[in-house]
Enzyme design. Structure first.
Site, PDB file in Angstrom:
ATOM      1  N   ASP A 170       0.683  -1.091   0.142  1.00 26.60           N
ATOM      2  CA  ASP A 170       0.006   0.264   0.021  1.00 26.60           C
ATOM      3  C   ASP A 170       0.924   1.473   0.024  1.00 26.60           C
ATOM      4  O   ASP A 170       1.883   1.223   1.045  1.00 26.60           O
ATOM      5  CB  ASP A 170      -1.229  -0.297   1.423  1.00 26.60           C
ATOM      6  CG  ASP A 170      -2.365   1.106   1.330  1.00 26.60           C
ATOM      7  OD1 ASP A 170      -1.991   2.303   0.449  1.00 26.60           O
ATOM      8  OD2 ASP A 170      -3.029   0.583   1.978  1.00 26.60           O
TER       9      ASP A 170
ATOM     10  N   PHE B 195      -0.782   5.579 -10.004  1.00 26.63           N
ATOM     11  CA  PHE B 195      -1.951   5.456 -10.510  1.00 26.63           C
ATOM     12  C   PHE B 195      -3.056   5.105  -8.993  1.00 26.63           C
ATOM     13  O   PHE B 195      -4.230   5.172  -9.054  1.00 26.63           O
ATOM     14  CB  PHE B 195      -2.462   4.339 -11.755  1.00 26.63           C
ATOM     15  CG  PHE B 195      -1.911   3.987 -12.976  1.00 26.63           C
ATOM     16  CD1 PHE B 195      -2.806   5.383 -13.220  1.00 26.63           C
ATOM     17  CD2 PHE B 195      -0.534   3.731 -13.083  1.00 26.63           C
ATOM     18  CE1 PHE B 195      -2.557   5.069 -14.971  1.00 26.63           C
ATOM     19  CE2 PHE B 195      -0.299   3.465 -14.189  1.00 26.63           C
ATOM     20  CZ  PHE B 195      -1.341   4.759 -15.539  1.00 26.63           C
TER      21      PHE B 195
ATOM     22  N   LYS C 133     -10.861   5.640  -6.385  1.00 25.92           N
ATOM     23  CA  LYS C 133     -12.075   6.162  -7.814  1.00 25.92           C
ATOM     24  C   LYS C 133     -13.491   6.444  -7.470  1.00 25.92           C
ATOM     25  O   LYS C 133     -14.071   7.023  -9.128  1.00 25.92           O
ATOM     26  CB  LYS C 133     -11.508   5.868  -8.644  1.00 25.92           C
ATOM     27  CG  LYS C 133     -11.201   4.715  -8.771  1.00 25.92           C
ATOM     28  CD  LYS C 133     -11.239   3.778 -10.384  1.00 25.92           C
ATOM     29  CE  LYS C 133     -11.516   2.518 -10.861  1.00 25.92           C
ATOM     30  NZ  LYS C 133     -10.817   1.746 -12.116  1.00 25.92           N
TER      31      LYS C 133
ATOM     32  N   SER D  55      -7.608  13.944 -13.373  1.00 25.44           N
ATOM     33  CA  SER D  55      -8.769  13.605 -14.340  1.00 25.44           C
ATOM     34  C   SER D  55      -9.428  14.783 -14.622  1.00 25.44           C
ATOM     35  O   SER D  55      -8.876  15.988 -13.563  1.00 25.44           O
ATOM     36  CB  SER D  55      -9.811  13.364 -13.045  1.00 25.44           C
ATOM     37  OG  SER D  55     -11.252  12.773 -13.764  1.00 25.44           O
TER      38      SER D  55
ATOM     39  N   TYR E  24     -13.366  13.381  -4.259  1.00 25.03           N
ATOM     40  CA  TYR E  24     -12.707  12.366  -5.306  1.00 25.03           C
ATOM     41  C   TYR E  24     -12.310  13.290  -6.168  1.00 25.03           C
ATOM     42  O   TYR E  24     -10.773  13.602  -6.445  1.00 25.03           O
ATOM     43  CB  TYR E  24     -13.262  11.093  -5.971  1.00 25.03           C
ATOM     44  CG  TYR E  24     -12.876  10.921  -7.573  1.00 25.03           C
ATOM     45  CD1 TYR E  24     -11.601  10.144  -7.645  1.00 25.03           C
ATOM     46  CD2 TYR E  24     -12.651  11.383  -8.485  1.00 25.03           C
ATOM     47  CE1 TYR E  24     -10.941  10.084  -8.181  1.00 25.03           C
ATOM     48  CE2 TYR E  24     -12.236  11.305  -9.996  1.00 25.03           C
ATOM     49  CZ  TYR E  24     -11.463  10.698  -9.047  1.00 25.03           C
ATOM     50  OH  TYR E  24     -10.919  10.211 -11.122  1.00 25.03           O
TER      51      TYR E  24
ATOM     52  N   LYS F  85      -7.477  15.077  -6.223  1.00 26.85           N
ATOM     53  CA  LYS F  85      -7.245  14.900  -7.847  1.00 26.85           C
ATOM     54  C   LYS F  85      -6.181  16.761  -7.642  1.00 26.85           C
ATOM     55  O   LYS F  85      -4.814  16.612  -7.549  1.00 26.85           O
ATOM     56  CB  LYS F  85      -8.371  14.724  -8.606  1.00 26.85           C
ATOM     57  CG  LYS F  85      -8.109  13.397  -8.947  1.00 26.85           C
ATOM     58  CD  LYS F  85      -7.124  12.401  -9.077  1.00 26.85           C
ATOM     59  CE  LYS F  85      -7.798  10.787  -9.205  1.00 26.85           C
ATOM     60  NZ  LYS F  85      -6.672  10.261  -9.213  1.00 26.85           N
TER      61      LYS F  85
ATOM     62  N   ASN G  64     -21.224   1.915 -11.486  1.00 25.22           N
ATOM     63  CA  ASN G  64     -21.362   3.503 -10.911  1.00 25.22           C
ATOM     64  C   ASN G  64     -21.022   3.766 -12.668  1.00 25.22           C
ATOM     65  O   ASN G  64     -22.124   4.770 -12.862  1.00 25.22           O
ATOM     66  CB  ASN G  64     -20.298   4.217 -10.156  1.00 25.22           C
ATOM     67  CG  ASN G  64     -20.507   3.445  -8.771  1.00 25.22           C
ATOM     68  OD1 ASN G  64     -21.797   3.365  -8.092  1.00 25.22           O
ATOM     69  ND2 ASN G  64     -19.253   3.485  -8.150  1.00 25.22           N
TER      70      ASN G  64
ATOM     71  N   GLY H 146     -24.958  15.526  -9.439  1.00 26.03           N
ATOM     72  CA  GLY H 146     -23.199  15.862  -9.688  1.00 26.03           C
ATOM     73  C   GLY H 146     -23.268  16.394 -11.317  1.00 26.03           C
ATOM     74  O   GLY H 146     -21.978  16.373 -11.163  1.00 26.03           O
ATOM     75  N   ASP H 147     -23.873  16.166 -11.840  1.00 27.49           N
ATOM     76  CA  ASP H 147     -23.862  15.694 -13.322  1.00 27.49           C
ATOM     77  C   ASP H 147     -23.242  16.476 -14.043  1.00 27.49           C
ATOM     78  O   ASP H 147     -24.326  17.277 -13.881  1.00 27.49           O
ATOM     79  CB  ASP H 147     -24.127  14.544 -13.955  1.00 27.49           C
ATOM     80  CG  ASP H 147     -24.187  12.832 -13.256  1.00 27.49           C
ATOM     81  OD1 ASP H 147     -22.726  12.590 -12.953  1.00 27.49           O
ATOM     82  OD2 ASP H 147     -24.580  11.718 -14.123  1.00 27.49           O
TER      83      ASP H 147
HETATM   84  N1  UFG Z   1     -24.674   7.187 -17.360  1.00 29.02           N
HETATM   85  C1  UFG Z   1     -25.625   6.790 -16.931  1.00 29.02           C
HETATM   86  N2  UFG Z   1     -26.363   5.471 -16.437  1.00 29.02           N
HETATM   87  C2  UFG Z   1     -25.467   5.101 -15.734  1.00 29.02           C
HETATM   88  C3  UFG Z   1     -24.599   5.494 -15.781  1.00 29.02           C
HETATM   89  C4  UFG Z   1     -24.104   7.115 -15.944  1.00 29.02           C
HETATM   90  O1  UFG Z   1     -26.900   7.529 -17.552  1.00 29.02           O
HETATM   91  O2  UFG Z   1     -25.816   3.672 -15.106  1.00 29.02           O
HETATM   92  C5  UFG Z   1     -24.428   8.641 -17.394  1.00 29.02           C
HETATM   93  C6  UFG Z   1     -24.161   9.825 -16.644  1.00 29.02           C
HETATM   94  O3  UFG Z   1     -25.170  10.514 -17.057  1.00 29.02           O
HETATM   95  C7  UFG Z   1     -23.250  10.769 -17.198  1.00 29.02           C
HETATM   96  C8  UFG Z   1     -22.683   9.290 -18.464  1.00 29.02           C
HETATM   97  O4  UFG Z   1     -23.279   8.731 -18.602  1.00 29.02           O
HETATM   98  O5  UFG Z   1     -23.279  11.361 -18.645  1.00 29.02           O
HETATM   99  C9  UFG Z   1     -20.844   9.156 -18.181  1.00 29.02           C
HETATM  100  O6  UFG Z   1     -20.667   8.484 -16.563  1.00 29.02           O
HETATM  101  P1  UFG Z   1     -19.593   8.346 -16.071  1.00 29.02           P
HETATM  102  O7  UFG Z   1     -20.237   7.257 -14.301  1.00 29.02           O
HETATM  103  O8  UFG Z   1     -18.864   6.833 -16.742  1.00 29.02           O
HETATM  104  O9  UFG Z   1     -18.942   9.158 -15.848  1.00 29.02           O
HETATM  105  P2  UFG Z   1     -18.293  10.356 -15.342  1.00 29.02           P
HETATM  106  O10 UFG Z   1     -18.364  10.973 -16.411  1.00 29.02           O
HETATM  107  O11 UFG Z   1     -19.585  10.840 -14.134  1.00 29.02           O
HETATM  108  O12 UFG Z   1     -17.612  10.488 -14.553  1.00 29.02           O
HETATM  109  C10 UFG Z   1     -15.871   9.818 -14.889  1.00 29.02           C
HETATM  110  C11 UFG Z   1     -14.880   9.031 -13.844  1.00 29.02           C
HETATM  111  C12 UFG Z   1     -14.414   9.938 -12.638  1.00 29.02           C
HETATM  112  C13 UFG Z   1     -13.887  11.764 -12.935  1.00 29.02           C
HETATM  113  C14 UFG Z   1     -15.228  12.312 -14.184  1.00 29.02           C
HETATM  114  C15 UFG Z   1     -15.035  13.461 -13.692  1.00 29.02           C
HETATM  115  O13 UFG Z   1     -15.815   8.303 -13.522  1.00 29.02           O
HETATM  116  O14 UFG Z   1     -13.612   9.539 -12.466  1.00 29.02           O
HETATM  117  O15 UFG Z   1     -15.453  11.439 -15.341  1.00 29.02           O
HETATM  118  O16 UFG Z   1     -14.068  13.696 -14.998  1.00 29.02           O
HETATM  119  F1  UFG Z   1     -14.080  11.865 -11.496  1.00 29.02           F
END
Ligand code: UFG
Length: 332
Positions: free
Chosen positions: A58, A81, A85, A125, A149, A153, A198, A292-293
């Site tokens: 670790d 890495f 995350k 990121s 998270y 970064k 996720n 948060g999206d």
């Molecule tokens: N989405 C869905 N359904 C799901 C999962 C995701 O519609 O079940 C959509 C989200 O709303 C988004 C897109 O798919 O519009 C991408 O979502 P992700 O969760 O795959 O990725 P994010 O853009 O939210 O997150 C990624 C990385 C994070 C990073 C983030 C910001 O996983 O580590 O980008 O750069 F922090």
């Protein structure tokens, strides 16, 4: 070159080890296996014919890390890495995220300084840009991120920049990833999160395998061409190759590169491509927006092309084909 790769058994780390070995570099992996499996080492060996040296360590544990540097006194660089995350989990467990992600960066940077390892490549990121219009450029001011998270970064970038300022021989390369997806074309390496995924692509893969009934598309009322969220998806093999270019480049001080394609793709486009390329039905429903999206963001990828001679080459079809291939052949 001889490179220490922390988190080298994880999704991006394992693909990067393969590309490093394929480019005649020597790899030493450190990984605490919290979100990865020891079999990944066998798979790296199967693909490359070389079994990297591995320490189940670790990175937050300074004494354990010291034993790695003692056994391998002449690293030419490190690629860091290792870290937690999951955005949602970071909101629930902020201390775990700040502790792991910041302490590991500091412990590793300190070990590098005391062992005169002057090339530090950091896994950052696009989330550090916060909420501002795309395309994101490396010289933009950073905005507050929406979760712990993302903050780890941003703060790690700051720590490494300060270390580089205080130590003129030390260079920090901060690689800001957009959305890594896909898998190794062999089907042996890919993204295999614990529990219900996720992120979009692993979730779609579980639906494709009928392990989950349907995808929830989080929002179709965003100000984007089809109303669903837009991201810059990049094939993990392209991303891994970006690390090889970054570690091979002679630099001083701090260098920052976006690793993305420069092109936005919507959730709906991903679903349609996954279904048509793999000839499989992907049931979905429209669900409320996820908190948060952001609606849309993508990279300006010109700096990495100009300075590293790197650009993404693989297509959306490659991404969805390789993601599904990994699901069907990996035997996980
Ligand atoms: N989405 C869905 N359904 C799901 C999962 C995701 O519609 O079940 C959509 C989200 O709303 C988004 C897109 O798919 O519009 C991408 O979502 P992700 O969760 O795959 O990725 P994010 O853009 O939210 O997150 C990624 C990385 C994070 C990073 C983030 C910001 O996983 O580590 O980008 O750069 F922090």
């Amino acid at each position: 070159m001889k490179i220490l790769v922390t988190g080298g058994l994880g999704f991006i780390g394992s693909h990067t080890c393969v590309e490093l070995i394929s480019n005649q570099h020597q790899v030493v992996i450190v990984d605490n296996l919290v979100n990865s499996k020891p079999e990944v080492l066998d798979r790296i060996e199967k693909i490359t014919g070389v079994r990297p040296v591995f320490f189940p360590v670790d990175v937050t544990e300074a004494l354990a890390l010291e034993s790695v540097f003692a056994a391998h006194p002449h690293f030419d660089g490190v690629i860091h890495f290792a870290g937690l995350k999951a955005v949602g989990e970071s909101v629930e467990k902020p201390i775990a995220y700040y502790y792991n992600n910041l302490v590991s960066t500091m412990v590793l940077a300190e070990a590098c300084l005391s062992h005169h390892v002057n090339r530090f490549i950091f896994s950052s990121s696009a989330t550090v840009y916060g909420d501002q219009p795309s395309p994101y450029r490396e010289d933009m001011d950073l905005k507050t991120t929406s979760n712990p998270y993302g903050e780890t970064k941003a703060v790690s970038e700051r720590i490494l920049s300060d270390v580089a300022k205080a130590n003129p021989d030390f260079s920090a390369t901060l690689l800001r990833y957009f959305n890594p997806v896909g898998a190794h074309p062999s089907g042996l390496l890919g993204e295999d999160p614990n529990g219900i995924p996720n992120n979009l692509m692993p979730f779609v893969s579980k639906v494709a395998r009928r392990e989950l009934p349907k995808l929830k598309i989080f929002g179709n009322d965003y100000p984007t061409p089809d109303g669903t969220g837009v991201r810059d998806y990049i094939h993990v093999v392209d991303l891994a190759k970006g690390h090889v270019k970054a570690v091979e480049k002679r630099t001083s001080g701090v260098s920052i590169y976006n690793l993305g394609t420069g092109k936005g793709i919507s959730v709906m486009e991903i679903v349609k491509a996954y279904a048509s390329v793999n000839d499989i039905d992907i049931p979905y429903e429209i669900a409320p927006r996820r908190s948060g999206d952001l609606a849309s963001y993508y990279a300006d990828a010109t700096k990495a092309k100009d300075e590293l001679g790197w650009e993404a080459e693989l297509t959306l079809a490659d991404m969805v084909r390789d993601a599904y291939h990994f699901e069907t052949v990996s035997g996980k």
